[in-house]
Write a protein that holds these residues in place. Structure first.
Motif, PDB file in Angstrom:
ATOM      1  N   MET A  96     -13.006  10.868  -7.946  1.00 50.06           N
ATOM      2  CA  MET A  96     -13.821  10.070  -7.042  1.00 50.06           C
ATOM      3  C   MET A  96     -14.053  10.890  -5.776  1.00 50.06           C
ATOM      4  O   MET A  96     -13.125  11.478  -5.222  1.00 50.06           O
ATOM      5  N   ALA A  97     -15.293  10.956  -5.317  1.00 47.64           N
ATOM      6  CA  ALA A  97     -15.624  11.648  -4.067  1.00 47.64           C
ATOM      7  C   ALA A  97     -15.790  10.616  -2.958  1.00 47.64           C
ATOM      8  O   ALA A  97     -16.366   9.544  -3.176  1.00 47.64           O
ATOM      9  N   GLU A  98     -15.283  10.953  -1.776  1.00 44.81           N
ATOM     10  CA  GLU A  98     -15.342  10.026  -0.645  1.00 44.81           C
ATOM     11  C   GLU A  98     -15.742  10.775   0.621  1.00 44.81           C
ATOM     12  O   GLU A  98     -15.195  11.837   0.932  1.00 44.81           O
ATOM     13  N   LEU A  99     -16.691  10.211   1.326  1.00 46.85           N
ATOM     14  CA  LEU A  99     -17.117  10.725   2.623  1.00 46.85           C
ATOM     15  C   LEU A  99     -16.732   9.670   3.648  1.00 46.85           C
ATOM     16  O   LEU A  99     -17.387   8.630   3.755  1.00 46.85           O
ATOM     17  N   VAL A 100     -15.631   9.894   4.370  1.00 48.14           N
ATOM     18  CA  VAL A 100     -15.060   8.860   5.232  1.00 48.14           C
ATOM     19  C   VAL A 100     -15.267   9.195   6.699  1.00 48.14           C
ATOM     20  O   VAL A 100     -15.321  10.374   7.095  1.00 48.14           O
ATOM     21  N   ALA A 101     -15.394   8.157   7.515  1.00 52.88           N
ATOM     22  CA  ALA A 101     -15.513   8.298   8.962  1.00 52.88           C
ATOM     23  C   ALA A 101     -14.146   8.051   9.582  1.00 52.88           C
ATOM     24  O   ALA A 101     -13.586   6.959   9.442  1.00 52.88           O
ATOM     25  N   CYS A 156     -17.387  -0.628   5.031  1.00 55.35           N
ATOM     26  CA  CYS A 156     -16.588  -0.523   6.248  1.00 55.35           C
ATOM     27  C   CYS A 156     -15.103  -0.622   5.898  1.00 55.35           C
ATOM     28  O   CYS A 156     -14.726  -1.284   4.928  1.00 55.35           O
ATOM     29  N   GLY A 157     -14.278   0.033   6.702  1.00 49.00           N
ATOM     30  CA  GLY A 157     -12.840   0.000   6.466  1.00 49.00           C
ATOM     31  C   GLY A 157     -12.392   1.098   5.524  1.00 49.00           C
ATOM     32  O   GLY A 157     -13.042   2.142   5.399  1.00 49.00           O
ATOM     33  N   ASN A 158     -11.274   0.858   4.857  1.00 51.25           N
ATOM     34  CA  ASN A 158     -10.713   1.851   3.953  1.00 51.25           C
ATOM     35  C   ASN A 158     -11.506   1.936   2.656  1.00 51.25           C
ATOM     36  O   ASN A 158     -12.016   0.920   2.166  1.00 51.25           O
ATOM     37  N   PRO A 159     -11.601   3.131   2.069  1.00 44.79           N
ATOM     38  CA  PRO A 159     -12.277   3.264   0.771  1.00 44.79           C
ATOM     39  C   PRO A 159     -11.573   2.439  -0.297  1.00 44.79           C
ATOM     40  O   PRO A 159     -10.356   2.204  -0.230  1.00 44.79           O
ATOM     41  N   LEU A 160     -12.345   2.006  -1.269  1.00 38.91           N
ATOM     42  CA  LEU A 160     -11.777   1.213  -2.359  1.00 38.91           C
ATOM     43  C   LEU A 160     -10.974   2.116  -3.284  1.00 38.91           C
ATOM     44  O   LEU A 160     -11.352   3.268  -3.530  1.00 38.91           O
ATOM     45  N   GLU A 161      -9.878   1.594  -3.821  1.00 37.13           N
ATOM     46  CA  GLU A 161      -9.006   2.370  -4.686  1.00 37.13           C
ATOM     47  C   GLU A 161      -8.969   1.766  -6.077  1.00 37.13           C
ATOM     48  O   GLU A 161      -8.666   0.586  -6.246  1.00 37.13           O
ATOM     49  N   ASP A 162      -9.285   2.596  -7.069  1.00 37.24           N
ATOM     50  CA  ASP A 162      -9.155   2.172  -8.457  1.00 37.24           C
ATOM     51  C   ASP A 162      -7.686   2.079  -8.829  1.00 37.24           C
ATOM     52  O   ASP A 162      -6.889   2.959  -8.481  1.00 37.24           O
ATOM     53  N   THR A 163      -7.316   1.021  -9.517  1.00 35.99           N
ATOM     54  CA  THR A 163      -5.944   0.852  -9.987  1.00 35.99           C
ATOM     55  C   THR A 163      -5.974   0.507 -11.471  1.00 35.99           C
ATOM     56  O   THR A 163      -7.018   0.144 -12.022  1.00 35.99           O
ATOM     57  N   PHE A 164      -4.819   0.607 -12.107  1.00 30.08           N
ATOM     58  CA  PHE A 164      -4.730   0.250 -13.512  1.00 30.08           C
ATOM     59  C   PHE A 164      -5.027  -1.240 -13.686  1.00 30.08           C
ATOM     60  O   PHE A 164      -4.619  -2.075 -12.874  1.00 30.08           O
ATOM     61  N   SER A 165      -5.706  -1.574 -14.767  1.00 30.18           N
ATOM     62  CA  SER A 165      -6.001  -2.970 -15.067  1.00 30.18           C
ATOM     63  C   SER A 165      -4.746  -3.676 -15.564  1.00 30.18           C
ATOM     64  O   SER A 165      -3.738  -3.043 -15.909  1.00 30.18           O
TER      65      SER A 165
END
Length: 409
Positions: A263-268, A360-369
Motif C-alpha cells: 500500500m502506498a501512502e502520501l501523508v501530511a 483526514c486523520g490517520n491512514p486506514l489500515e488493512d487487517t485480517f478478516s
C-alpha cells in the motif's frame, strides 16, 4: 451435542479470544451525515452555456465537519477542509471565481475553526511510447505532449449525481484533439462514505467516514503511439506547518487484493509531531478492464515526490482558497505511472483505472478478516491444545506406572 460441548471446553481460551476480536473489530462504527451539493449558490446568469462543475461533499460528525470540494474549473482539484464544528459552511463568491480575480473566492466559515486544509490538483496526463516494453518512462522512445487537464471540456457532473450512493463523475475530453477523444474520455469518479466499509470490486479499498474515494479512468482514448502507456501528475498544496511524506506499507495479507502486498501512502505530517493530518492512499495496482478482475491488474509506480518552487496553476479552486496564503504553502508534485515490463499496452484494452482514498486523520489500515483470524486461531490453537493434552496424558501414565513402588528406606 456432547462432542460440541467438549470442543468448546477444550478450546475455551480460543473461543473467548475470537469473541473479543469480533467485539473489537465491530467498534469502528463511527459515522457521519454526508450530503452532496452541486454549484451551491450559483446564479445561472453568471455563467455561459459552458458547464460549471463544483461539487461540495459535506461530511458532518458529532463535533466536526470535513468538506470535500471537487471542481473542474480550470485544473481538476479536490480541496479538503477539516473544521472543529459541525455547522461550518462553504461560501463561494461566484462573481470572483468565474473571473480572473479569484482571490478568496472560496471560504469555509467560521474561518477560525478550520483545523486543517489541503488541495490535490490533477494537472497532467502524460503519454509515452514504450517500444522497448520496459514500463519505465525514463527509457521511453518518445514522450508525447502532455494532456493539460485544465484545457479539457467537462460534461455536466450534475447529471451523474447519485444522492443515495453518494457518487458523481467528472468526465472530460480534449477538444483540441477531438479525433483522439471521439469515443473516449478521461474521468474522475468520486465517492463519499458515511461509515466504515470496503469496495465490492477490486482493489477493494477500505474506507471510513473520514475518507472519500477517487477513481481515475482513461476509457476509449485513441493512443498516439503503438506502444503507449500513461502517467498521471498530481500536485499537493499544504500550509508550511505541514509537510508531505511518502510511505510504503507492506503486508503478508493479500486477502482483499490478491497478489498485491503493498500500500502506498502520501501523508501530511505536522512539524514536531508524529500524528497525521491527512492522507492519500492507494494499492500499487491499476486495471485495464472495467471488469476489475485479478487477471486485469497491472502495477502502478509512484515516482519521487518533488518540491515545486514555482507557483501552482492559479486557475483552480486551490488558487481561490489558498491565494492569500500562497507564500505560506508547501507545494509538491508526484507522478504515478501504469504498466509492467513485457506486459500489455494501453491499445490492447483501451481502458485504464486507478483508485485512491483521500481522507483526514490517520491512514486506514488493512487487517485480517474475521474468517482469516478464525482459521489462524484454530490452526495454531489446536496443535497447542493437543501438545498440552499430550503432556498431561504422559504425566498421568508415568505417575500410574511408578505408583506401586514403595519408598526406599
Amino acid at each position: 451435542m456432547a462432542f460440541g460441548d467438549e470442543f468448546v471446553r477444550l478450546n475455551y481460551p480460543w473461543v473467548l479470544f475470537l469473541v473479543l476480536v469480533v467485539f473489537l473489530r465491530s467498534g469502528d462504527c463511527y459515522s457521519r451525515k454526508v450530503s452532496l451539493e452541486y454549484n451551491p449558490g450559483l446564479n445561472d446568469s453568471l455563467h455561459s452555456s459552458l458547464n460549471v462543475n463544483l461539487l461540495h461533499i459535506r461530511a458532518v460528525g458529532h463535533n466536526d465537519t470535513i468538506h470535500y470540494i471537487w471542481s473542474t474549473l480550470g485544473t481538476p482539484t479536490v480541496l479538503v477542509v477539516h473544521t472543529s464544528v459541525s455547522d461550518s459552511q462553504l461560501h463561494v463568491d461566484w462573481q470572483k471565481l468565474l473571473n480572473e480575480n479569484q482571490s478568496e473566492a472560496i471560504k469555509i466559515e467560521p474561518a477560525d475553526r478550520v483545523l486543517y486544509s489541503t488541495a490535490i490538483l490533477f494537472t497532467k496526463v502524460f503519454e509515452y511510447d514504450d517500444v522497448k516494453n520496459t514500463a519505465n518512462v525514463t527509457m521511453a522512445d518518445k514522450i508525447f505532449p502532455p494532456y493539460n487537464l485544465a484545457d479539457f471540456t467537462w460534461e455536466d457532473v450534475n447529471a451523474t449525481l447519485n444522492h443515495t450512493t453518494l457518487t458523481a463523475e467528472f468526465s472530460g475530453r480534449n477538444v483540441s484533439a477531438a479525433g483522439l477523444f471521439k469515443n473516449g474520455s478521461i474521468s474522475f469518479k468520486v465517492s463519499a462514505f458515511e461509515t466504515t466499509g470496503r469496495d465490492a470490486v477490486l482493489p477493494r479499498l477500505l474506507h471510513n467516514a473520514n475518507s472519500s474515494k477517487m477513481e481515475f479512468v482513461v476509457d476509449g482514448v485513441v493512443p498516439r503511439g503503438n506502444y503507449s502507456r500513461f502517467m498521471l501528475e498530481m500536485v499537493i498544496v499544504e500550509k508550511k506547518a505541514n509537510h508531505r511524506v511518502m510511505k510504503s506499507i507492506h503486508s503478508i495479507d493479500d486477502e482483499y487484493t490478491p497478489s498485491i502486498f503493498e500500500m502506498a501512502e502520501l501523508v501530511a505530517v505536522p512539524q514536531n509531531s508524529s500524528a497525521f493530518h491527512s492522507f492519500v492512499q492507494w494499492k500499487v495496482v491499476a486495471y485495464h478492464s472495467s471488469k476489475y478482475m485479478r487477471e486485469d491488474s497491472i502495477p502502478c509506480a509512484d515516482h519521487e515526490l518533488q518540491v515545486i518552487n514555482q507557483t501552482f496553476p492559479s486557475n483552480s479552486i486551490a488558487g481561490a482558497y489558498f491565494s492569500e496564503t500562497l507564500d505560506n504553502c508547501n507545494i509538491a508534485s508526484i507522478n504515478i505511472s501504469f504498466g509492467i515490463a513485457e506486459g500489455d499496452y494501453y491499445k490492447d484494452h483501451n481502458f485504464l483505472s486507478w483508485s485512491i482514498m483521500i481522507g483526514c486523520g490517520n491512514p486506514l489500515e488493512d487487517t485480517f478478516s474475521i474468517l482469516v483470524i478464525c482459521i489462524m486461531a484454530v490452526g495454531l490453537g489446536t496443535p497447542v491444545l493437543l501438545l498440552i493434552l499430550g503432556c498431561v496424558v504422559v504425566r498421568i501414565l508415568r505417575k500410574g506406572k511408578y505408583s506401586d513402588y514403595g519408598p526406599i528406606n
